[in-house]
Design a protein around this motif. Structure first.
Motif, PDB file in Angstrom:
ATOM      1  N   THR A  11       0.791  -1.431   0.104  1.00 38.15           N
ATOM      2  CA  THR A  11       0.081  -0.022   0.000  1.00 38.15           C
ATOM      3  C   THR A  11       0.924   1.154  -0.068  1.00 38.15           C
ATOM      4  O   THR A  11       0.249   2.284   0.101  1.00 38.15           O
ATOM      5  CB  THR A  11      -0.933   0.166   1.164  1.00 38.15           C
ATOM      6  OG1 THR A  11      -0.157   0.079   2.460  1.00 38.15           O
ATOM      7  CG2 THR A  11      -1.979  -1.125   1.174  1.00 38.15           C
ATOM      8  N   THR A  12       2.243   1.231   0.043  1.00 37.95           N
ATOM      9  CA  THR A  12       3.180   2.305  -0.002  1.00 37.95           C
ATOM     10  C   THR A  12       3.658   2.725  -1.248  1.00 37.95           C
ATOM     11  O   THR A  12       4.131   1.775  -2.118  1.00 37.95           O
ATOM     12  CB  THR A  12       4.343   2.192   1.042  1.00 37.95           C
ATOM     13  OG1 THR A  12       3.688   1.714   2.225  1.00 37.95           O
ATOM     14  CG2 THR A  12       4.997   3.249   1.346  1.00 37.95           C
ATOM     15  N   LEU A  13       3.715   3.959  -1.860  1.00 41.63           N
ATOM     16  CA  LEU A  13       4.208   4.309  -3.000  1.00 41.63           C
ATOM     17  C   LEU A  13       5.643   4.957  -2.667  1.00 41.63           C
ATOM     18  O   LEU A  13       5.748   6.014  -1.825  1.00 41.63           O
ATOM     19  CB  LEU A  13       3.240   5.388  -3.848  1.00 41.63           C
ATOM     20  CG  LEU A  13       3.623   5.886  -5.163  1.00 41.63           C
ATOM     21  CD1 LEU A  13       3.516   4.685  -6.021  1.00 41.63           C
ATOM     22  CD2 LEU A  13       2.570   7.020  -5.539  1.00 41.63           C
ATOM     23  N   ILE A  14       6.573   4.371  -3.134  1.00 43.13           N
ATOM     24  CA  ILE A  14       7.933   4.657  -3.039  1.00 43.13           C
ATOM     25  C   ILE A  14       8.453   5.527  -4.259  1.00 43.13           C
ATOM     26  O   ILE A  14       8.432   5.192  -5.547  1.00 43.13           O
ATOM     27  CB  ILE A  14       8.938   3.429  -2.716  1.00 43.13           C
ATOM     28  CG1 ILE A  14       8.340   2.589  -1.935  1.00 43.13           C
ATOM     29  CG2 ILE A  14      10.236   4.116  -2.572  1.00 43.13           C
ATOM     30  CD1 ILE A  14       8.457   3.109  -0.319  1.00 43.13           C
ATOM     31  N   CYS A  15       9.001   6.743  -3.967  1.00 43.97           N
ATOM     32  CA  CYS A  15       9.584   7.644  -5.048  1.00 43.97           C
ATOM     33  C   CYS A  15      11.017   7.413  -5.061  1.00 43.97           C
ATOM     34  O   CYS A  15      11.730   7.809  -3.864  1.00 43.97           O
ATOM     35  CB  CYS A  15       9.112   9.011  -4.806  1.00 43.97           C
ATOM     36  SG  CYS A  15       7.180   9.272  -4.994  1.00 43.97           S
ATOM     37  N   THR A  16      11.735   7.546  -6.116  1.00 48.14           N
ATOM     38  CA  THR A  16      13.178   7.338  -6.121  1.00 48.14           C
ATOM     39  C   THR A  16      13.565   8.385  -7.272  1.00 48.14           C
ATOM     40  O   THR A  16      12.890   8.321  -8.537  1.00 48.14           O
ATOM     41  CB  THR A  16      13.536   6.001  -6.365  1.00 48.14           C
ATOM     42  OG1 THR A  16      13.077   5.321  -5.421  1.00 48.14           O
ATOM     43  CG2 THR A  16      15.291   5.652  -6.567  1.00 48.14           C
ATOM     44  N   ALA A  17      14.602   8.918  -7.139  1.00 54.02           N
ATOM     45  CA  ALA A  17      15.281  10.004  -8.379  1.00 54.02           C
ATOM     46  C   ALA A  17      15.758   8.644  -9.185  1.00 54.02           C
ATOM     47  O   ALA A  17      16.494   7.859  -8.884  1.00 54.02           O
ATOM     48  CB  ALA A  17      16.416  10.398  -7.748  1.00 54.02           C
TER      49      ALA A  17
END
Length: 106
Positions: A69-75
């Motif tokens: 349920t978690t949205l992970i953002c990465t460069a």
């Protein structure tokens, strides 16, 4: 690198909020940050964050990965390096010396 893509990425980073978001993600490293943590660090409303993340994702500077349920953002470091390289590789190209970039980096 296609100049239209470069222009789009630079335009995206030309916004103060998006640049702040991007810097936080670049500093976070390969693990990235959950959207909620990113929102806490920047102290901005979720809708604002979502709007700006969408633009960074569209330009390829940020990737998002859903983990349950978690949205992970990465460069997206390869695209970041491509963008920086596009600018640096042109340094003094018309003079044929290519030494200015070395002097700045060294």
């Amino acid at each position: 690198m296609i100049i239209e893509k470069v222009a789009s990425q630079l335009e995206a980073l030309g916004n103060v909020t998006r640049l702040r978001i991007y810097r936080v993600l670049v500093r976070a490293g390969e693990e990235g940050l959950p959207v909620g943590r990113l929102q806490e660090k920047l102290d901005i409303p979720g809708s604002t964050l979502s709007h700006h993340l969408k633009r960074l994702v569209e330009t390829g500077l940020v990737v998002q990965d859903r983990q349950a349920t978690t949205l992970i953002c990465t460069a997206h470091y390869k695209h970041m390096n491509d963008l920086i390289g596009y600018l640096v590789n042109e340094c003094c190209a018309d003079q044929g010396c290519g030494q200015a970039a070395t002097r700045v980096a060294g």
